[in-house]
Structure formats: C-alpha cells, structure tokens
Scaffold this active site. Structure first.
Site, PDB file in Angstrom:
ATOM      1  N   HIS A  24       0.854  -1.191   0.000  1.00  0.00           N
ATOM      2  CA  HIS A  24       0.000   0.000   0.000  1.00  0.00           C
ATOM      3  C   HIS A  24       0.889   1.241   0.000  1.00  0.00           C
ATOM      4  O   HIS A  24       2.125   1.120  -0.006  1.00  0.00           O
ATOM      5  CB  HIS A  24      -1.004  -0.029   1.154  1.00  0.00           C
ATOM      6  CG  HIS A  24      -0.399  -0.131   2.525  1.00  0.00           C
ATOM      7  ND1 HIS A  24       0.435   0.826   3.054  1.00  0.00           N
ATOM      8  CD2 HIS A  24      -0.511  -1.094   3.486  1.00  0.00           C
ATOM      9  CE1 HIS A  24       0.788   0.478   4.286  1.00  0.00           C
ATOM     10  NE2 HIS A  24       0.242  -0.696   4.561  1.00  0.00           N
ATOM     11  N   HIS A  41       3.978   1.464   2.435  1.00  0.00           N
ATOM     12  CA  HIS A  41       5.205   0.769   2.007  1.00  0.00           C
ATOM     13  C   HIS A  41       5.883   1.565   0.884  1.00  0.00           C
ATOM     14  O   HIS A  41       7.105   1.717   0.862  1.00  0.00           O
ATOM     15  CB  HIS A  41       4.884  -0.627   1.451  1.00  0.00           C
ATOM     16  CG  HIS A  41       4.135  -1.514   2.397  1.00  0.00           C
ATOM     17  ND1 HIS A  41       2.880  -1.991   2.115  1.00  0.00           N
ATOM     18  CD2 HIS A  41       4.470  -2.010   3.609  1.00  0.00           C
ATOM     19  CE1 HIS A  41       2.465  -2.743   3.120  1.00  0.00           C
ATOM     20  NE2 HIS A  41       3.414  -2.770   4.042  1.00  0.00           N
ATOM     21  N   CYS A  99      -1.239 -18.918  24.714  1.00  0.00           N
ATOM     22  CA  CYS A  99      -2.485 -19.306  24.060  1.00  0.00           C
ATOM     23  C   CYS A  99      -2.112 -20.065  22.796  1.00  0.00           C
ATOM     24  O   CYS A  99      -1.453 -19.503  21.917  1.00  0.00           O
ATOM     25  CB  CYS A  99      -3.336 -18.089  23.708  1.00  0.00           C
ATOM     26  SG  CYS A  99      -4.695 -18.530  22.585  1.00  0.00           S
ATOM     27  N   CYS A 133      -3.399 -18.602  19.566  1.00  0.00           N
ATOM     28  CA  CYS A 133      -2.657 -17.411  19.098  1.00  0.00           C
ATOM     29  C   CYS A 133      -1.201 -17.752  18.820  1.00  0.00           C
ATOM     30  O   CYS A 133      -0.515 -16.991  18.146  1.00  0.00           O
ATOM     31  CB  CYS A 133      -2.629 -16.315  20.156  1.00  0.00           C
ATOM     32  SG  CYS A 133      -4.206 -15.647  20.598  1.00  0.00           S
ATOM     33  N   CYS A 192      -7.649 -15.984  27.440  1.00  0.00           N
ATOM     34  CA  CYS A 192      -6.974 -15.341  26.303  1.00  0.00           C
ATOM     35  C   CYS A 192      -7.823 -14.180  25.804  1.00  0.00           C
ATOM     36  O   CYS A 192      -9.020 -14.358  25.563  1.00  0.00           O
ATOM     37  CB  CYS A 192      -6.766 -16.363  25.178  1.00  0.00           C
ATOM     38  SG  CYS A 192      -6.469 -15.569  23.582  1.00  0.00           S
ATOM     39  N   HIS A 218      -9.153 -15.241  22.088  1.00  0.00           N
ATOM     40  CA  HIS A 218      -9.993 -16.428  21.915  1.00  0.00           C
ATOM     41  C   HIS A 218     -10.910 -16.716  23.098  1.00  0.00           C
ATOM     42  O   HIS A 218     -11.752 -17.608  23.023  1.00  0.00           O
ATOM     43  CB  HIS A 218      -9.112 -17.652  21.640  1.00  0.00           C
ATOM     44  CG  HIS A 218      -8.366 -17.540  20.361  1.00  0.00           C
ATOM     45  ND1 HIS A 218      -7.079 -17.036  20.283  1.00  0.00           N
ATOM     46  CD2 HIS A 218      -8.733 -17.817  19.085  1.00  0.00           C
ATOM     47  CE1 HIS A 218      -6.688 -17.039  19.015  1.00  0.00           C
ATOM     48  NE2 HIS A 218      -7.674 -17.505  18.274  1.00  0.00           N
ATOM     49  N   LYS A 228      -3.349   5.240  10.935  1.00  0.00           N
ATOM     50  CA  LYS A 228      -2.353   4.488  10.192  1.00  0.00           C
ATOM     51  C   LYS A 228      -3.117   3.470   9.329  1.00  0.00           C
ATOM     52  O   LYS A 228      -4.124   2.934   9.762  1.00  0.00           O
ATOM     53  CB  LYS A 228      -1.442   3.744  11.173  1.00  0.00           C
ATOM     54  CG  LYS A 228      -0.344   2.956  10.464  1.00  0.00           C
ATOM     55  CD  LYS A 228       0.667   2.424  11.461  1.00  0.00           C
ATOM     56  CE  LYS A 228       1.833   1.785  10.744  1.00  0.00           C
ATOM     57  NZ  LYS A 228       1.741   0.360  10.552  1.00  0.00           N
ATOM     58  N   LYS A 280      -5.355  -3.213   7.684  1.00  0.00           N
ATOM     59  CA  LYS A 280      -6.418  -4.040   7.122  1.00  0.00           C
ATOM     60  C   LYS A 280      -7.732  -3.804   7.845  1.00  0.00           C
ATOM     61  O   LYS A 280      -8.783  -3.667   7.244  1.00  0.00           O
ATOM     62  CB  LYS A 280      -6.017  -5.510   7.286  1.00  0.00           C
ATOM     63  CG  LYS A 280      -5.803  -6.192   5.969  1.00  0.00           C
ATOM     64  CD  LYS A 280      -5.498  -7.646   6.197  1.00  0.00           C
ATOM     65  CE  LYS A 280      -5.414  -8.370   4.876  1.00  0.00           C
ATOM     66  NZ  LYS A 280      -4.954  -9.727   5.013  1.00  0.00           N
TER      67      LYS A 280
HETATM   68  O1  ME8 Z   1       7.699  -4.333   9.650  1.00  0.00           O
HETATM   69  N1  ME8 Z   1       3.177   5.064   6.808  1.00  0.00           N
HETATM   70  O2  ME8 Z   1       7.263  -5.114   7.514  1.00  0.00           O
HETATM   71  P1  ME8 Z   1       5.938  -4.320   7.114  1.00  0.00           P
HETATM   72  C1  ME8 Z   1       4.483   5.075   6.503  1.00  0.00           C
HETATM   73  N2  ME8 Z   1       8.950  -7.061   7.825  1.00  0.00           N
HETATM   74  N3  ME8 Z   1       5.204   3.971   6.307  1.00  0.00           N
HETATM   75  C2  ME8 Z   1       4.575   2.804   6.391  1.00  0.00           C
HETATM   76  C3  ME8 Z   1       3.200   2.698   6.686  1.00  0.00           C
HETATM   77  C4  ME8 Z   1       2.490   3.915   6.892  1.00  0.00           C
HETATM   78  N4  ME8 Z   1       1.199   3.951   7.154  1.00  0.00           N
HETATM   79  N5  ME8 Z   1       2.859   1.413   6.699  1.00  0.00           N
HETATM   80  C5  ME8 Z   1       3.990   0.711   6.402  1.00  0.00           C
HETATM   81  C6  ME8 Z   1       7.926  -5.075   8.712  1.00  0.00           C
HETATM   82  N6  ME8 Z   1       5.021   1.544   6.211  1.00  0.00           N
HETATM   83  C7  ME8 Z   1       9.103  -6.015   8.754  1.00  0.00           C
HETATM   84  C8  ME8 Z   1      10.361  -5.206   8.492  1.00  0.00           C
HETATM   85  S1  ME8 Z   1      13.014  -4.985   8.161  1.00  0.00           S
HETATM   86  C9  ME8 Z   1      14.351  -5.889   8.588  1.00  0.00           C
HETATM   87  C10 ME8 Z   1      11.638  -5.999   8.564  1.00  0.00           C
HETATM   88  C11 ME8 Z   1       6.398   1.187   5.839  1.00  0.00           C
HETATM   89  O3  ME8 Z   1       5.471  -4.969   5.855  1.00  0.00           O
HETATM   90  C12 ME8 Z   1       7.407   1.677   6.869  1.00  0.00           C
HETATM   91  O4  ME8 Z   1       8.677   1.712   6.273  1.00  0.00           O
HETATM   92  O5  ME8 Z   1       5.014  -4.231   8.252  1.00  0.00           O
HETATM   93  C13 ME8 Z   1       7.359   0.574   7.899  1.00  0.00           C
HETATM   94  O6  ME8 Z   1       8.486   0.596   8.748  1.00  0.00           O
HETATM   95  C14 ME8 Z   1       7.312  -0.649   7.012  1.00  0.00           C
HETATM   96  O7  ME8 Z   1       6.496  -0.232   5.892  1.00  0.00           O
HETATM   97  C15 ME8 Z   1       6.719  -1.878   7.686  1.00  0.00           C
HETATM   98  O8  ME8 Z   1       6.484  -2.865   6.712  1.00  0.00           O
END
Ligand code: ME8
Length: 501
Positions: free
Chosen positions: A18, A21, A126, A129, A143, A146, A294, A297
């Site tokens: 989204h 990211h 749990c 979970c 929990c 659940h 933020k 989902k």
């Molecule tokens: O945390 N606003 O992955 P993730 C700004 N896999 N940036 C955002 C955002 C938002 N609303 N939502 C997501 C993880 N991001 C781990 C990381 S690294 C070794 C492992 C961006 O898929 C932002 O960079 O939940 C955030 O830190 C990252 O997506 C989290 O992505």
C-alpha cells in the site's frame, strides 16, 4: 568515488503493498537516484520478509503453503515497485539460500562469541494465538482474543544477551551523534537503551517456517532476527568478503517509526555481537495517515499505489509523496491534497513553463531555442538553488529539495510574465528571456530527476538536448550556461494535464 548503500525495510508477504510501504520505497529510490546523479557508486536494495508466524497464518487463511504465499505476495511487491520506477539494484527474499547462509553465519559468530545462550522461556501461552501473554493481558483469566483458557508453557529457547550491550550501545550513540535521525527518534532509542535492556528470546521451536539454528536444528530463528540480517546478506556477508568490505558499514537504513526498536537497538547490538560494525545511519520516518489513522487491514483504509498512478501518473505519484510529506513526522494523505499539489506544482508551474516556452520559441524563434545569457539575473539563483537541493538530499529531506528546485521554476515563470515575449518583436531581448527559461528547464529537469523519472527526460528531449538525462552528472549539469542554444524545441501534449479539483 563515494559509496552509498541504501535500504528499505523488507516487507511482510502477508498482505499487499500500500502507499505506506511505497512511501519508504519511493524515498529510498529518489535518494539512490540522487547519489547516482552526483557520481556515487550506489547499492539500493528492497525486498520481502517471508518467514514467521504471521506469514504462515496468512498462507493458511488463503489455503496456500507458506512458500506459495511468499511467492505470490513477493511478486506483488516487485510489480508495485516496477510500476513506480523503483531502481533497486537487488531484491532480497528471506527464503533465498544466500540469506539462510548469511543468517546462520552471522548468528553462529554471535554464538561463538558467547552472546547467545540456551534458556527456558516460561509464560502464559495461548495455543490458538501461538503467543505468550502477561497476566495483565488476560481478560477474566482467559486469552483476550480467543476467550479460552491459557496454559502455562515453558519452552527451551535461545536468548541473545542484549543486556550486556547497554554500555556499548550508549557509547556508540555518543560517538555517532548522527547515526539515528531525526533527533527525536535518536532520543527515543537512547531512552529504550537507558531504560534497561533485557535479554531476548531469538528462536522458536514450535514453528518450522524459518531459518534453522545452525547449532541446534530443532529450532528456527524468530523472524526478526532473520529479517534484520538481510541488510548484511545483500552486502555479501558470509559469501563474498570483498563485497562485504566494500559495502559495509556505509549503509543507510530507511524505516518507519514502528520498527525503531528493532533497528536502532537490537540490530546495532547484534552487529556488535557478531563482530561487525553497526550500520552507518538510520533514518526514521513517521506514518502516512489516512483520515487520521495508520493504514491497516482492519481500518479498511489501505490505498494501493496503482490506484493513484492511474490518476496522476508515475511522476505525479512520486512527486506528491516526496514533496508533500516531510520525512520524519506523521503526515496525512488526502486525494484532494494530492490533486491540489499536482495542479499547482506540476500542471501550472513546471508544465506551464515548458508549454509556454515551446509555444513562444515556435512563434518568435522559428522553433530554435536560443542560448541563455551568461549574466542572466537567474544565474545566481540557479547556483543557490543547486546548493540547497544538494544539501536537502544529503539529509534525506526530499520535500525541501523539491521546494528549492521549484523556486527556480517560479522565478523563470515570473521573468517571462514580466518580459511578455509573446507580445514583443523577435530579437535579442526575446531570445534572452527564452534562453534563460530553457536553461532553467534544463537544470530543473536534472535536479528533479530523482522524483520525476519520466518527465525529466521528456523535458530534455523537447528542448532539443540529445544526451539522455540519465547520463547527466552533478554538479556539472547544474552549472548555468549548459544549454547551448541553436537546438530544435518541440511542442507536445501537456506534460501534466490539469486535474479537476
Ligand atoms: O515491519 N506510513 O514489515 P511491514 C508510513 N517485515 N510507512 C509505512 C506505513 C504507513 N502507514 N505502513 C507501512 C515489517 N510503512 C518487517 C520489516 S526490516 C528488517 C523488517 C512502511 O510490511 C514503513 O517503512 O510491516 C514501515 O516501517 C514498514 O512499511 C513496515 O512494513
């Protein structure tokens, strides 16, 4: 030649990409492009985080194996980045053998150095979970998710002796005052460290979907201690010593504030434990909010980059998030705000300058672009703007860089409005003001090229420059006087068609 290694977080493959990211990824891409422009040797990497319970659960819900889930969603991230002109040099997936080898090598080093020990983790568990809870989390002793009885479980786990690194981390922070930016995030990380660090459990035995612990194959590493190591994998840790010596530790991690603790506390400590330098710098940004929240989902407020690209184009998309969000604090996204910014800066300011110059050069100069004046009143401004743009990219402030570049666009438009060459007779005065405007277009296209991956090249083409903009190098390409004049200036469709408010 300087080296610049820049990373994004690797994203979980439980869900589709989204605009949150994409925010981190587009910023990292623009910064990488800036560094290429100034002649640095760049390694820019993004990728996907594919192990762990979260991904395993998503796979189950979708009726897929974890590997199928990972393949499918990793491809969706890759497609999104192609759509947004992301110029990554590598794409790491944590399920790749090179990554497994690097994780095992780095963890083995930490283990051999005595920083990992086996212990028993005891807690309220749990099973539904697959997670531990504290007494305070429970609802009526059940929990919280659940509402089922909880079990006292104990599991043999490996622990990382994080508590032993408190002093070293504090020292590292004081020796590297700019390692974590902005300062508020640095203070937050230091607060966590000074607040007292506890050893952390880094393995799981109840889970299969992960990287095997090399000295005890009944366990896999907990997903975070596999994920963080991706940054070392890509640089060649454990496989290519020469590459690793080249790229480590000149690494710049870009990340959201949600994962600050892992990156700014655990990761430097893990590097120290394995005997490698902690990362050179960590830039932490805030959240992109949609209607004040933020994206998630459950809030049903996720926006896919493709939906906005359909309306604003790739350049319009990239420009908006780079120009409108300041890298650091939270920022609100709105479609109305995006439309307003697009119309003001791209359609009206830059697009209009190009269209106007093209029209007047056709009308008054027979379609041949005149050269700029050496002593143009815009020349000192161009020099000043270049300095401001370079400084802003250097501190990962794309909004300030673009804001500075647009000062030059506005000045060129103002100069045209004052001289009104469309009303004047052809001659040296008309040539002078048009030549200056063409030179501004040439320079601004270069300065904005980390954001405007397509329009920048198109501007060069329309003003008759034969060299592809990708070959431009700074600072030379920003020096006043580079537009030679005598080139055919072509007109075309509006570069940024105005959008209805
Ligand atoms: O945390 N606003 O992955 P993730 C700004 N896999 N940036 C955002 C955002 C938002 N609303 N939502 C997501 C993880 N991001 C781990 C990381 S690294 C070794 C492992 C961006 O898929 C932002 O960079 O939940 C955030 O830190 C990252 O997506 C989290 O992505």
């Amino acid at each position: 030649m300087a080296r610049f290694y820049v990373t994004t977080p690797i994203y979980y493959v439980n869900d589709a990409p989204h605009i949150g990211h994409a925010y981190t990824t587009v910023t990292a891409d623009a910064v990488a492009r800036w560094h290429r422009l100034v002649g640095d040797e760049v390694l820019f990497v993004t990728g996907t985080d594919e192990h762990g319970l979260k991904v395993q659960r998503a796979a189950e819900a979708n009726g897929l194996t974890p590997k199928e889930q990972a393949d499918r969603y990793s491809a969706r991230f890759r497609e999104a980045w192609e759509l947004l002109d992301i110029s990554n040099d590598d794409y790491i997936r944590t399920t790749e053998p090179r990554h497994h080898r690097a994780v095992q090598a780095l963890m083995q080093a930490a283990y051999d150095n005595g920083w990992i020990y086996s212990g028993t983790y005891e807690g309220l568990y749990c099973v539904d979970c697959e997670a531990y809870y504290t007494e305070a989390d429970l609802v009526d002793g059940l929990c919280p998710v659940h509402k089922r009885p909880i079990e006292l479980m104990s599991e043999e786990n490996y622990f990382f002796r994080l508590s032993a690194f408190t002093d070293q981390l504090v020292e590292w922070y004081s020796d590297h005052p700019d390692a974590v930016v902005p300062e508020s995030r640095r203070n937050e990380a230091l607060g966590i460290i000074k607040g007292g660090l506890q050893d952390i459990s880094i393995t799981r035995s109840a889970l299969d979907w992960g990287v095997r612990v090399p000295w005890d194959d009944r366990h896999v590493f907990y997903v975070w201690y596999d994920a963080l190591i991706n940054y070392a994998t890509v640089a060649g840790y454990g496989s290519d010593g020469a590459a690793f010596a080249k790229w480590w530790p000149v690494v710049h991690h870009l990340l959201g504030k949600d994962i600050l603790r892992f990156h700014c506390v655990y990761w430097p400590a893990l590097c120290m434990a394995a005997g490698i330098e902690p990362p050179h710098s960590l830039s932490v940004h805030g959240y992109l909010l949609v209607r004040g929240e933020k994206m998630s989902k459950t809030a049903f407020n996720q926006i896919a980059p493709a939906d906005l690209v359909a309306d604003f184009g790739v350049d319009g998309y990239r420009y908006h998030f780079l120009r409108d969000q300041s890298f650091g604090p939270d920022g609100e996204f709105s479609y109305e705000g995006m439309t307003a910014r697009y119309n003001a800066d791209l359609a009206n300011n830059l697009g209009n300058l190009l269209a106007r110059v093209g029209a007047v050069v056709a009308q008054k100069c027979g379609g041949v672009g005149p050269a700029p004046r050496e002593d143009s009143p815009l020349a000192p401004l161009a020099a000043e703007v270049y300095e401001a743009v370079a400084a802003a990219w250097g501190r990962i402030a794309p909004n300030e860089a673009l804001e500075a570049a647009w000062r030059l666009v506005r000045a060129a438009n103002a100069a045209l409005e004052e001289a009104e060459p469309w009303k004047a007779e052809p001659g040296p005065e008309v040539d002078a003001v048009l030549g200056d405007a063409l030179e501004v277009l040439r320079i601004v296209a270069v300065l904005a090229s980390p954001a405007l991956t397509r329009a920048s090249g198109e501007i060069w083409r329309r003003i008759g420059l034969l060299q592809p903009i990708s070959k431009a190098r700074l600072p030379e390409a920003a020096l006043w006087g580079g537009y030679p004049g005598g080139l055919p200036v072509v007109r075309g469709e509006p570069l940024f068609p105005r959008r209805r408010d």
